[in-house]
Enzyme design. Structure first.
Site, PDB file in Angstrom:
ATOM      1  N   GLU A 134       1.291  -1.463  -0.051  1.00  0.00           N
ATOM      2  CA  GLU A 134      -0.360   0.016  -0.348  1.00  0.00           C
ATOM      3  C   GLU A 134       0.997   1.375  -0.108  1.00  0.00           C
ATOM      4  OE1 GLU A 134      -3.464  -0.251   2.126  1.00  0.00           O
ATOM      5  OE2 GLU A 134      -3.214   2.062   3.013  1.00  0.00           O
ATOM      6  N   ARG A 135       0.752   2.011  -1.234  1.00  0.00           N
ATOM      7  CA  ARG A 135       1.397   3.320  -0.977  1.00  0.00           C
ATOM      8  C   ARG A 135       2.474   3.270  -1.638  1.00  0.00           C
ATOM      9  NH1 ARG A 135      -3.356   5.671  -2.208  1.00  0.00           N
ATOM     10  NH2 ARG A 135      -4.709   6.119  -0.661  1.00  0.00           N
ATOM     11  N   ASN A 177      -3.878  -1.807   8.096  1.00  0.00           N
ATOM     12  CA  ASN A 177      -4.710  -2.205   7.161  1.00  0.00           C
ATOM     13  C   ASN A 177      -4.400  -3.317   7.291  1.00  0.00           C
ATOM     14  OD1 ASN A 177      -6.102   0.511   7.097  1.00  0.00           O
ATOM     15  ND2 ASN A 177      -4.582   0.220   5.485  1.00  0.00           N
ATOM     16  N   LYS A 256      -3.693  -0.063  13.783  1.00  0.00           N
ATOM     17  CA  LYS A 256      -4.569   0.869  13.633  1.00  0.00           C
ATOM     18  C   LYS A 256      -6.189   1.160  13.827  1.00  0.00           C
ATOM     19  CE  LYS A 256      -6.301   3.429   9.501  1.00  0.00           C
ATOM     20  NZ  LYS A 256      -5.368   3.453   7.494  1.00  0.00           N
ATOM     21  N   GLU A 260     -10.410   4.465   9.227  1.00  0.00           N
ATOM     22  CA  GLU A 260     -10.704   4.461   7.942  1.00  0.00           C
ATOM     23  C   GLU A 260     -11.360   3.025   7.729  1.00  0.00           C
ATOM     24  OE1 GLU A 260      -6.962   5.453   5.629  1.00  0.00           O
ATOM     25  OE2 GLU A 260      -7.686   7.055   5.513  1.00  0.00           O
ATOM     26  N   ASP A 339      -2.762  14.881   7.255  1.00  0.00           N
ATOM     27  CA  ASP A 339      -1.940  13.031   6.362  1.00  0.00           C
ATOM     28  C   ASP A 339      -0.767  13.590   6.071  1.00  0.00           C
ATOM     29  OD1 ASP A 339      -2.098  10.913   5.969  1.00  0.00           O
ATOM     30  OD2 ASP A 339      -3.907  10.633   4.359  1.00  0.00           O
ATOM     31  N   GLU A 361       5.078   9.981  13.672  1.00  0.00           N
ATOM     32  CA  GLU A 361       5.441   8.775  12.339  1.00  0.00           C
ATOM     33  C   GLU A 361       5.650   9.784  11.389  1.00  0.00           C
ATOM     34  OE1 GLU A 361       2.574   5.757  12.005  1.00  0.00           O
ATOM     35  OE2 GLU A 361       1.328   6.753  10.262  1.00  0.00           O
ATOM     36  N   GLU A 367       4.162   9.044  -0.369  1.00  0.00           N
ATOM     37  CA  GLU A 367       2.877   9.109  -0.602  1.00  0.00           C
ATOM     38  C   GLU A 367       2.352  10.712  -1.934  1.00  0.00           C
ATOM     39  OE1 GLU A 367      -0.455   7.925   2.123  1.00  0.00           O
ATOM     40  OE2 GLU A 367      -1.903   8.483   0.210  1.00  0.00           O
ATOM     41  N   GLU A 477       7.119  21.650  -2.844  1.00  0.00           N
ATOM     42  CA  GLU A 477       6.307  22.823  -2.799  1.00  0.00           C
ATOM     43  C   GLU A 477       6.145  23.426  -3.576  1.00  0.00           C
ATOM     44  OE1 GLU A 477       7.174  25.138   0.960  1.00  0.00           O
ATOM     45  OE2 GLU A 477       5.306  24.450   1.558  1.00  0.00           O
TER      46      GLU A 477
HETATM   47  C1  GCU Z   1      -3.124   7.648   3.999  1.00  0.00           C
HETATM   48  C2  GCU Z   1      -3.274   7.145   3.249  1.00  0.00           C
HETATM   49  C3  GCU Z   1      -4.065   5.273   3.251  1.00  0.00           C
HETATM   50  C4  GCU Z   1      -2.989   4.700   4.539  1.00  0.00           C
HETATM   51  C5  GCU Z   1      -2.941   5.666   6.121  1.00  0.00           C
HETATM   52  C6  GCU Z   1      -3.008   5.581   6.932  1.00  0.00           C
HETATM   53  O1  GCU Z   1      -4.530   8.179   4.396  1.00  0.00           O
HETATM   54  O2  GCU Z   1      -3.416   7.156   1.513  1.00  0.00           O
HETATM   55  O3  GCU Z   1      -3.616   3.876   2.269  1.00  0.00           O
HETATM   56  O4  GCU Z   1      -3.762   3.361   5.104  1.00  0.00           O
HETATM   57  O5  GCU Z   1      -2.608   6.976   5.387  1.00  0.00           O
HETATM   58  O6  GCU Z   1      -2.590   6.340   8.012  1.00  0.00           O
HETATM   59  O7  GCU Z   1      -3.625   4.487   7.927  1.00  0.00           O
END
Ligand code: GCU
Length: 645
Positions: A134-135, A177, A256, A260, A339, A361, A367, A477
């Site tokens: 992811e990312r 995730n 987490k 989300e 974010d 963090e 990303e 930037e």
């Molecule tokens: C961002 C990112 C997600 C990730 C999330 C996180 O939103 O786009 O892919 O899961 O951060 O830090 O949990």
């Protein structure tokens, strides 16, 4: 002083025992094989050696620190523990030839932060939307491929070596995730994690695991995951005990929760402290830590709802819980309130939870900062965060408040250059060195990285490369979202511009541009009140456009296009000027890189050159979309009459 022996004839003495001392011995033996020289184990007399690496178990330097010095023609590293010896060896490697030439009185080195971790957002299965990582912008995962452990354990070992050389001592091997297969790493697939841990251990890197809060239900078959339920607590205790039986030096869990769509304690009417503490008590008998993420917000917001401000969320959820978290629970807080944007204020959580162990963090994976196709060296941004003092000049810096550690989302994959863009390695290295010493000068760290990556490079190369990297964050930037407003990216994958991409979405990331002005009013007087989450002096500084720093103006205030910045420019002219400048800076960087072709290996040069082509294309795209959008919204022409569509 004895004359120093040249490379190829140096003699090294290593004293101490244990697996990491074996690693140190292996490293030196390898170097002797390549460059010549000799390495000897044990021995009571230092005479006749050029380098003496010694473990003296007196506790003086802690587990990871060491003393380094050079006297009488001999370089010495003295550590109190094996890890310290390994870091001491890498210190000598960093110094290169000078470690054997210049006399220096003994100096102590210890990490300021105990936990220096990389979180891999690696999936075991290929996720239908997010893919293997992811990312991830550096190819596949080093650990997993298509549902299975990848099994290339020597590569994992080499990765451990790379991390130790940067000063990193912990890795979380799966995505925050946690999907169905990944959940099972905690139970029936634990052996796959143990295999990774065995490869990382010789380099002093501990393994951590992301777990799902719903594990007792999805893996244990229990009817609930309520953190106060006795059967749930027992299930976690049993799970933790089995992990430690397989991985005795296991670091702990990363969670987490209620974020989300991930499960969490809210489902059961419990607090995040209840959730974190339950996991902390399962880990405590084994010395483990739970890293509980503070990235909790409403991701199903109605864009018409102006009373909800995503930036407020972490503070609103967690500050009231200060003092309620167990000693081995660390709250892991993103450096900014949104974010990982190219510019955000520092999260107000760092100034609001003195009785909680906090970890910072950051995101090494780029990303929102060019996805490792654009050069964007993040050292100066991270350094600003770590040096920020939430209570003003008299108070502590964020780097000192981060007793729970420094964490970066990893930018590494199975790419031959590790990070996709060869120059993105600078972010990995800089993160490790800043985690070791958050007050370090990032420019010095960058110079270290250049010297280590391009050994014996001629001046033309180092002097060409340095400005390209140094200025790259500000350049990025300049051509992307202006003045702290953030986002304006393509939804989903987040690459490339889309000014209104998230404007009417449920994610809470709006810029509110209209024909008169732009920005988010987060003042206490007329806005969302976010500015008041800071202590003095920052609450006051951010409250008013008159004192708010230019680069954060649109994060905190909605202002007319004609508003005059501290720089003397209007907001709209700043938008135009910086976008044109940003593109020019990338074009110049591309030109400089091209001029270094004779000094860099052909493949590496070509990889970077190809990415500069994409960066130039991307920067022009950003410039033209952002400028056209604001010309059309505001009707104010560019004072210099440059082409805007
Ligand atoms: C961002 C990112 C997600 C990730 C999330 C996180 O939103 O786009 O892919 O899961 O951060 O830090 O949990």
């Amino acid at each position: 002083m004895e004359a120093f022996r040249p490379l190829g004839e140096r003699r090294t003495l290593i004293r101490g025992s244990g697996p990491l001392v074996e690693t140190v011995h292996g490293e030196v033996a390898w170097a002797c094989g390549v460059f010549g020289g000799e390495v000897v184990r044990e021995g009571s007399d230092d005479a006749g050696y050029d380098l003496v690496l010694d473990v003296v178990a007196d506790g003086a330097w802690g587990d990871e620190g060491f003393a380094y010095g050079r006297e009488g023609g001999r370089t010495t590293v003295t550590a109190s523990g094996q890890r310290g010896l390994l870091y001491g060896l890498f210190h000598v490697v960093r110094l290169g030839g000078t470690a054997f030439q210049e006399d220096r009185p003994r100096e102590g080195h210890r990490p300021a932060v105990a936990l220096r971790m990389l979180d891999h957002w690696d999936n075991v299965d290929v996720h239908p939307v997010m893919g293997q990582v992811e990312r991830g912008y550096a190819g596949g995962s080093l650990f997993w491929r298509d549902g299975r452990a990848r099994g290339e354990l020597e590569r994992v070992r080499a990765y451990g070596r790379l991390l130790a050389a940067c000063g990193i001592n912990a890795v979380c091997v799966n995505n925050v995730n946690v999907h169905a297969s990944e959940a099972r790493l905690l139970t029936d697939r634990l052996g796959e994690v143990a295999d990774l841990a065995a490869m990382l251990r010789p380099y002093g890197v501990r393994t951590h695991l992301s777990v799902t809060f719903a594990a007792p239900v999805v893996l244990g078959g229990l009817p609930t995951a309520d953190p106060l339920d006795e059967a749930v607590r027992q299930w976690w205790s049993g799970a933790a005990a089995r992990v430690y039986a397989a991985i005795p030096d296991f670091g702990g869990f990363v969670v987490k929760a209620d974020s989300e769509g991930q499960p969490g304690p809210f489902t059961y009417g419990r607090s995040h402290a209840d959730g974190a503490n339950m996991l902390a008590s399962a880990l405590a008998p084994h010395g483990g830590t739970v890293h509980w993420r503070a990235f909790v917000y409403d991701h199903r917001q109605d864009w018409r709802d102006r009373s909800t401000d995503r930036a407020r969320a972490a503070y609103d959820h967690f500050a009231p819980l200060d003092g309620e978290f167990a000693d081995n629970a660390v709250l892991q807080v993103k450096h900014g309130p949104m974010d990982f944007q190219v510019r955000e204020p520092v999260s107000p959580v760092f100034g609001a939870m003195p009785r909680t162990r906090l970890a910072v963090e950051v995101q090494a994976t780029q990303e929102y900062t060019g996805q490792q196709r654009h050069v964007c060296w993040l050292g100066p941004m991270w350094s600003e965060v770590l040096r920020f003092r939430p209570a003003g000049e008299e108070g502590s810096a964020v780097g000192e408040l981060a007793g729970g550690g420094l964490v970066a989302v990893s930018n590494v994959g199975d790419d031959p250059y590790w990070t996709g863009h060869p120059l993105a390695q600078a972010n990995l290295y800089t993160f490790g060195r800043l985690a070791w010493q958050p007050s370090a000068d990032p420019l010095r760290v960058l110079d270290e990285w250049i010297a280590l990556t391009f050994p014996s490079a001629p001046k033309r190369l180092t002097e060409g490369l340095r400005p390209l990297l140094r200025g790259s964050w500000r350049t990025y930037e300049k051509y992307t979202a202006p003045l702290g407003v953030g986002f304006m990216v393509q939804p989903g994958h987040h690459y490339g511009p889309s000014v209104d991409g998230y404007e009417y979405s449920p994610w809470g990331t709006y810029h509110f541009a209209d024909r008169d002005g732009i920005g988010v009013d987060r003042s206490a007087a007329t806005g969302t009140g976010y500015a008041a989450q800071y202590a003095a002096p920052w609450a006051g500084v951010y409250e008013s456009p008159a004192t708010c720093p230019d680069e954060l103006l649109l994060f905190f205030h909605h202002v007319p296009y004609a508003h005059v910045l501290h720089s003397g420019k209007t907001v709209i002219q700043h938008v135009y000027d910086t976008r044109f400048e940003g593109v020019e800076e990338v074009e110049e960087a591309r030109r400089v890189w091209a001029s270094l072709a004779d000094l860099v290996g052909a493949e590496r040069h070509a990889r970077v050159a190809e990415r500069y082509e994409e960066q130039v294309r991307g920067a022009r795209e950003w410039r033209d979309q952002v400028n056209s959008y604001f010309l059309r919204k505001s009707g104010v022409p560019d004072a210099r009459g440059r082409p805007i569509w």
